[in-house]
Enzyme design. Structure first.
Site, PDB file in Angstrom:
ATOM      1  N   TYR A   1       0.510  -0.790  -0.569  1.00 61.33           N
ATOM      2  CA  TYR A   1      -0.122   0.025   0.276  1.00 61.33           C
ATOM      3  C   TYR A   1       0.482   1.875   0.049  1.00 61.33           C
ATOM      4  O   TYR A   1       0.826   2.127  -0.902  1.00 61.33           O
ATOM      5  CB  TYR A   1      -0.827  -0.065   1.581  1.00 61.33           C
ATOM      6  CG  TYR A   1      -2.008   0.750   1.488  1.00 61.33           C
ATOM      7  CD1 TYR A   1      -2.564   1.439   0.737  1.00 61.33           C
ATOM      8  CD2 TYR A   1      -1.677   2.159   2.439  1.00 61.33           C
ATOM      9  CE1 TYR A   1      -3.880   2.127   0.999  1.00 61.33           C
ATOM     10  CE2 TYR A   1      -2.209   3.262   2.776  1.00 61.33           C
ATOM     11  CZ  TYR A   1      -3.675   3.497   2.166  1.00 61.33           C
ATOM     12  OH  TYR A   1      -4.008   4.415   2.471  1.00 61.33           O
TER      13      TYR A   1
ATOM     14  N   LYS B   1       0.832   4.296  -2.728  1.00 62.26           N
ATOM     15  CA  LYS B   1       1.125   5.760  -2.424  1.00 62.26           C
ATOM     16  C   LYS B   1       2.099   6.549  -2.836  1.00 62.26           C
ATOM     17  O   LYS B   1       1.805   7.557  -3.100  1.00 62.26           O
ATOM     18  CB  LYS B   1       0.118   5.633  -0.580  1.00 62.26           C
ATOM     19  CG  LYS B   1      -1.062   5.296  -0.411  1.00 62.26           C
ATOM     20  CD  LYS B   1      -2.909   5.532  -1.400  1.00 62.26           C
ATOM     21  CE  LYS B   1      -3.567   5.506  -0.786  1.00 62.26           C
ATOM     22  NZ  LYS B   1      -4.619   6.055  -1.503  1.00 62.26           N
TER      23      LYS B   1
END
Length: 256
Positions: A149, A153
Site C-alpha cells: 500500500y 501511495k
C-alpha cells in the site's frame, strides 16, 4: 470565513464516496455548493443525499472503469474537480506479503487510480482548467507498515507531481493529501483484535490524538478550491504531527 457557496457551479467527482473519509468529503463539498458525483463499488455505498449523480465500478475491473468514465463524461460532463479517494490495504507487514497481495494492492491503489484518473485529467486539460486532489497516506512519506500500500501511495504522490508539472500550463493543478490514522471503519479489524489499540496509537502523535475525517476533508477542500490557486504539486500531511518527528524518542530517550 469560508464561503458557503465556494464550489457553486462546480462539478466534483469523488471516488470512494461511501467510505468514512469519502462521506466527509462529499458532505463538506456539497454543503459549500458543489454538484458532487459519487463513485464507489456498490449502490448501497452511494446512498448519501448529498450526491447529485452516482456511478458504480471497481478499480480492479478495467471494463467497469471504462464504462464509468464514459458515463461520467456523457451524463455529468468534464469535472471541474476530481478527488481520488478510493483505496484499501490489509497486508500490514512484510511477512504478510504474497505475490497475490502485492499485485492486488498495487492494482487497486495505484494502477486502478491512474487508469481511472488519466482520461478525466486529460479531458480537464483539453478544456483548460481543473483541480485534482489525490488521497495518499503518511505511509508514502515514512514507513508505518503496509508495504505494498505504501509503495502504491508513493506512486500516487509521483503521479500527482507529473500532472502538476506537465499539465500546469493547461490550467490543471494537482495536489496530494496524506492523512495519518483516521478513526473510520478501516480500523475495525484492528480494534476487533485489540480494543486498546487507539489509546496506544495516540502516544505517537504530537497533538495527542489522531485526526478526524472532517479535518482531512477541510484540507482536501482547500487544495481543490480557488483559495489554493497558486498551489500545485504539493504533498500535504494531515496527520496530527506524525511525520514531523518521533515523539516517543523525545519522551523515552531524551526524557523530555
Amino acid at each position: 470565513m469560508v464561503s458557503r457557496t465556494e464550489f457553486e457551479g462546480k462539478t466534483v467527482v469523488v471516488t470512494g464516496a461511501g467510505g468514512g473519509l469519502g462521506s466527509a468529503i462529499v458532505t463538506l463539498l456539497a454543503e459549500r455548493g458543489a454538484r458532487v458525483v459519487g463513485c464507489d463499488q456498490s449502490d448501497d455505498a452511494l446512498a448519501s443525499p448529498h450526491l447529485a449523480s452516482r456511478h458504480v465500478f471497481n478499480l480492479l475491473d478495467r471494463f467497469s472503469m471504462e464504462a464509468a468514465i464514459s458515463a461520467i463524461l456523457d451524463k455529468d460532463g468534464v469535472p471541474d474537480i476530481l478527488i481520488n479517494n478510493a483505496g484499501w490495504t490489509r497486508a500490514e507487514t512484510l511477512p504478510a506479503l504474497t505475490p497475490d497481495k502485492i499485485e492486488h494492492e498495487l492494482d487497486l491503489n495505484l494502477t486502478g487510480v491512474m487508469i481511472f484518473a488519466d482520461p478525466l485529467v486529460k479531458a480537464m486539460a483539453r478544456r483548460g482548467s481543473g483541480s485534482v486532489v489525490f488521497i495518499s497516506s503518511v505511509n508514502a512519506i515514512a514507513h508505518f507498515g503496509n508495504p505494498a500500500y505504501a509503495a502504491a501511495k508513493a506512486g500516487i504522490n509521483a503521479y500527482a507531481k507529473s500532472i502538476a508539472v506537465e499539465l500546469g500550463r493547461s490550467g490543471l493543478r494537482a495536489n496530494v493529501v496524506c492523512p495519518g490514522s483516521i478513526r473510520t471503519a478501516a480500523w475495525d479489524h484492528r480494534l476487533a483484535k485489540d480494543p486498546e489499540i487507539l489509546g496506544r496509537l495516540q502516544r505517537l502523535y504530537p497533538l495527542g490524538r489522531i485526526v478526524n475525517a472532517s479535518e482531512v476533508a477541510e484540507a482536501v477542500a482547500f487544495l481543490a478550491s480557488e483559495r489554493a490557486s497558486g498551489v500545485t504539486g504539493v504533498v500535504m500531511p494531515v496527520d496530527a504531527g506524525l511525520t514531523a518527528g518521533c515523539l516517543p524518542f523525545i519522551d523515552d530517550i531524551l526524557g523530555a
